[in-house]
Motif scaffolding. Structure first.
Motif, PDB file in Angstrom:
ATOM      1  N   GLU A 105       0.823  -1.206   0.000  1.00 34.57           N
ATOM      2  CA  GLU A 105       0.000   0.000   0.000  1.00 34.57           C
ATOM      3  C   GLU A 105       0.860   1.261   0.000  1.00 34.57           C
ATOM      4  O   GLU A 105       0.568   2.238  -0.693  1.00 34.57           O
ATOM      5  CB  GLU A 105      -0.906  -0.019   1.231  1.00 34.57           C
ATOM      6  CG  GLU A 105      -1.712   1.254   1.442  1.00 34.57           C
ATOM      7  CD  GLU A 105      -2.453   1.224   2.765  1.00 34.57           C
ATOM      8  OE1 GLU A 105      -2.946   2.287   3.180  1.00 34.57           O
ATOM      9  OE2 GLU A 105      -2.519   0.155   3.404  1.00 34.57           O
ATOM     10  N   GLU A 106       1.933   1.236   0.779  1.00 35.94           N
ATOM     11  CA  GLU A 106       2.735   2.440   0.980  1.00 35.94           C
ATOM     12  C   GLU A 106       4.169   2.058   1.309  1.00 35.94           C
ATOM     13  O   GLU A 106       4.413   1.058   1.983  1.00 35.94           O
ATOM     14  CB  GLU A 106       2.150   3.280   2.125  1.00 35.94           C
ATOM     15  CG  GLU A 106       2.926   4.555   2.447  1.00 35.94           C
ATOM     16  CD  GLU A 106       2.340   5.299   3.642  1.00 35.94           C
ATOM     17  OE1 GLU A 106       2.866   6.386   3.982  1.00 35.94           O
ATOM     18  OE2 GLU A 106       1.370   4.797   4.259  1.00 35.94           O
ATOM     19  N   ILE A 107       5.119   2.854   0.815  1.00 37.74           N
ATOM     20  CA  ILE A 107       6.513   2.733   1.225  1.00 37.74           C
ATOM     21  C   ILE A 107       6.917   4.078   1.810  1.00 37.74           C
ATOM     22  O   ILE A 107       6.870   5.104   1.128  1.00 37.74           O
ATOM     23  CB  ILE A 107       7.435   2.350   0.065  1.00 37.74           C
ATOM     24  CG1 ILE A 107       6.960   1.052  -0.596  1.00 37.74           C
ATOM     25  CG2 ILE A 107       8.878   2.183   0.557  1.00 37.74           C
ATOM     26  CD1 ILE A 107       7.759   0.656  -1.818  1.00 37.74           C
ATOM     27  N   ALA A 108       7.291   4.063   3.088  1.00 31.69           N
ATOM     28  CA  ALA A 108       7.674   5.286   3.782  1.00 31.69           C
ATOM     29  C   ALA A 108       9.196   5.321   3.922  1.00 31.69           C
ATOM     30  O   ALA A 108       9.798   4.428   4.525  1.00 31.69           O
ATOM     31  CB  ALA A 108       7.015   5.345   5.164  1.00 31.69           C
ATOM     32  N   PHE A 109       9.818   6.336   3.355  1.00 31.42           N
ATOM     33  CA  PHE A 109      11.271   6.490   3.390  1.00 31.42           C
ATOM     34  C   PHE A 109      11.632   7.565   4.420  1.00 31.42           C
ATOM     35  O   PHE A 109      11.067   8.664   4.393  1.00 31.42           O
ATOM     36  CB  PHE A 109      11.799   6.908   2.021  1.00 31.42           C
ATOM     37  CG  PHE A 109      11.473   5.947   0.906  1.00 31.42           C
ATOM     38  CD1 PHE A 109      12.265   4.830   0.681  1.00 31.42           C
ATOM     39  CD2 PHE A 109      10.374   6.164   0.080  1.00 31.42           C
ATOM     40  CE1 PHE A 109      11.972   3.955  -0.359  1.00 31.42           C
ATOM     41  CE2 PHE A 109      10.071   5.290  -0.949  1.00 31.42           C
ATOM     42  CZ  PHE A 109      10.871   4.182  -1.169  1.00 31.42           C
ATOM     43  N   ILE A 110      12.570   7.248   5.294  1.00 30.37           N
ATOM     44  CA  ILE A 110      13.016   8.193   6.311  1.00 30.37           C
ATOM     45  C   ILE A 110      14.404   8.668   5.926  1.00 30.37           C
ATOM     46  O   ILE A 110      15.365   7.891   5.911  1.00 30.37           O
ATOM     47  CB  ILE A 110      13.034   7.527   7.701  1.00 30.37           C
ATOM     48  CG1 ILE A 110      11.627   7.012   8.045  1.00 30.37           C
ATOM     49  CG2 ILE A 110      13.525   8.508   8.761  1.00 30.37           C
ATOM     50  CD1 ILE A 110      11.616   5.931   9.098  1.00 30.37           C
ATOM     51  N   ALA A 114       8.690   3.830  -5.263  1.00 33.63           N
ATOM     52  CA  ALA A 114       7.459   3.301  -4.682  1.00 33.63           C
ATOM     53  C   ALA A 114       6.372   3.147  -5.741  1.00 33.63           C
ATOM     54  O   ALA A 114       5.680   2.118  -5.802  1.00 33.63           O
ATOM     55  CB  ALA A 114       6.979   4.214  -3.554  1.00 33.63           C
ATOM     56  N   GLU A 115       6.231   4.144  -6.587  1.00 32.96           N
ATOM     57  CA  GLU A 115       5.182   4.100  -7.603  1.00 32.96           C
ATOM     58  C   GLU A 115       5.408   2.983  -8.613  1.00 32.96           C
ATOM     59  O   GLU A 115       4.447   2.411  -9.137  1.00 32.96           O
ATOM     60  CB  GLU A 115       5.087   5.463  -8.298  1.00 32.96           C
ATOM     61  CG  GLU A 115       4.536   6.552  -7.364  1.00 32.96           C
ATOM     62  CD  GLU A 115       4.523   7.931  -7.997  1.00 32.96           C
ATOM     63  OE1 GLU A 115       5.174   8.093  -9.049  1.00 32.96           O
ATOM     64  OE2 GLU A 115       3.871   8.834  -7.422  1.00 32.96           O
ATOM     65  N   LYS A 116       6.674   2.645  -8.881  1.00 31.59           N
ATOM     66  CA  LYS A 116       6.959   1.527  -9.787  1.00 31.59           C
ATOM     67  C   LYS A 116       6.456   0.204  -9.222  1.00 31.59           C
ATOM     68  O   LYS A 116       6.191  -0.741  -9.974  1.00 31.59           O
ATOM     69  CB  LYS A 116       8.464   1.443 -10.065  1.00 31.59           C
ATOM     70  CG  LYS A 116       8.975   2.529 -10.998  1.00 31.59           C
ATOM     71  CD  LYS A 116      10.473   2.411 -11.222  1.00 31.59           C
ATOM     72  CE  LYS A 116      10.968   3.518 -12.138  1.00 31.59           C
ATOM     73  NZ  LYS A 116      12.448   3.480 -12.326  1.00 31.59           N
TER      74      LYS A 116
END
Length: 336
Positions: free
Chosen positions: A50-55, A72-74
């Motif tokens: 659903e989501e990839i959160a990058f810090i 993430a969109e890929k």
């Protein structure tokens, strides 16, 4: 499923390459480390992401968030960017993305790659990725009971307790529970060496009866410094070649040159009187003339002339003309 990727560290051991590019965006076999990492996680969990959160750190500039969101969109996921501006430990880093910590989540540190073939046990409260190692004294390890459940975490054991090293990838059935445990550390200022540690939250969760199980990986590849990054590139090329993946772009210009697989050669590369391979990655627009290159990683738009390279790593927009062999040259360097 959500993936949280703490990557605010600059990667000082990989300088000069990380002076201009954060380590997780260094390419391995043609793709940034973090891109390959999240792809491999997606393959193991076998669920929609659903989501990839990058810090990240604010000093990474404006282009890095755009590149990460594109990754993430890929994968068909939403990309989110969070910032950790102080190095206050693993727990603090993860909590920088607390707004994304809901439902099942995977936490993965972006300085390691792996190959694995196991089914994720989604009934467990947590799955911790581990690899059997020869010298466990250099790692944090887990101890198992006869039910294959994790009963203890031991940091760099002086005496043998287990050879299953924690590689830095974790699954949590409840992101809310993880967030609550990490918030407890922050609220009560529970630190080790002035840093808030994920392992303290894991220990609290285990003490409350939560079930932890291992996810054993077949290969664990580090990207900590130049030599191991080149070796990881070599190993990844071998894996992809064995999988039958074509890694030589159709637009490569071959002028009297030989390519010895496995190699990853990107679009717009020009080879003239060169022998390339085995185990070589060449980024977009790179030109190689009168040279032999093996076991090396060269990034984009660089020029290599009159060289005999082995175990070399060259950045973007660099020019190298010379007799040296095992080199490490950062972006925009010129040696001629």
């Amino acid at each position: 499923m959500k993936i949280i990727v703490p990557m605010a560290g600059r990667g000082s051991r990989l300088r000069p390459h990380t002076l201009t590019v954060p380590k997780p965006l260094i390419p391995i076999a043609g793709k940034p480390i973090v891109h390959r990492l999240v792809e491999d996680i997606a393959g193991v969990i076998n669920q929609d992401i659903e989501e990839i959160a990058f810090i990240i750190h604010k000093d990474f500039g404006n282009q890095v968030p755009k590149d990460l969101i594109a990754i993430a969109e890929k994968l068909g996921a939403k990309g989110s960017i969070y910032y950790q501006d102080e190095p206050l430990g693993t727990g603090h880093a993860i909590m920088s993305a607390k707004e994304s910590m809901s439902g099942p989540v995977v936490v993965a540190y972006a300085d390691t790659l792996f190959r694995a073939d196991f089914a994720l046990d989604t009934t467990a409260d947590s799955v911790i990725w581990v690899k059997q190692v020869d010298d466990p004294s250099a790692f944090g390890v887990v101890q198992l009971n006869d039910k294959n459940e994790i009963v203890d975490f031991v940091e760099k054991p002086a005496e043998f307790v287990s050879d299953l090293a924690i590689i830095g990838i974790y699954y949590f059935k409840s992101g809310e529970t993880l967030r609550s445990e990490l918030q407890y550390l922050l609220d009560n200022d529970i630190t080790k060496g002035g840093e808030y540690q994920l392992t303290d939250a894991l220990e609290n969760m285990k003490q409350k009866g939560m079930k932890f199980v291992p996810g054993k990986v077949d290969e664990w590849m580090d990207c900590g410094n130049k030599n191991v990054t080149v070796d990881t590139n070599n190993r990844m090329l071998a894996f992809l070649h064995a999988d039958g993946e074509n890694m030589v772009a159709e637009s490569v210009v071959n002028n009297n040159s030989t390519i010895i697989p496995p190699c990853c050669i990107a679009e717009g590369v020009v080879l003239t009187n060169a022998t390339v391979g085995p185990n070589v990655s060449l980024g977009k627009g790179t030109k190689v003339e009168n040279s032999t290159i093996k076991n090396s990683l060269v990034q984009t738009n660089s020029i290599i002339r009159n060289a005999n390279l082995d175990n070399a790593m060259i950045g973007n927009n660099a020019i190298f003309d010379g007799k040296f062999t095992s080199i490490s040259i950062g972006d925009y360097s010129v040696l001629e």
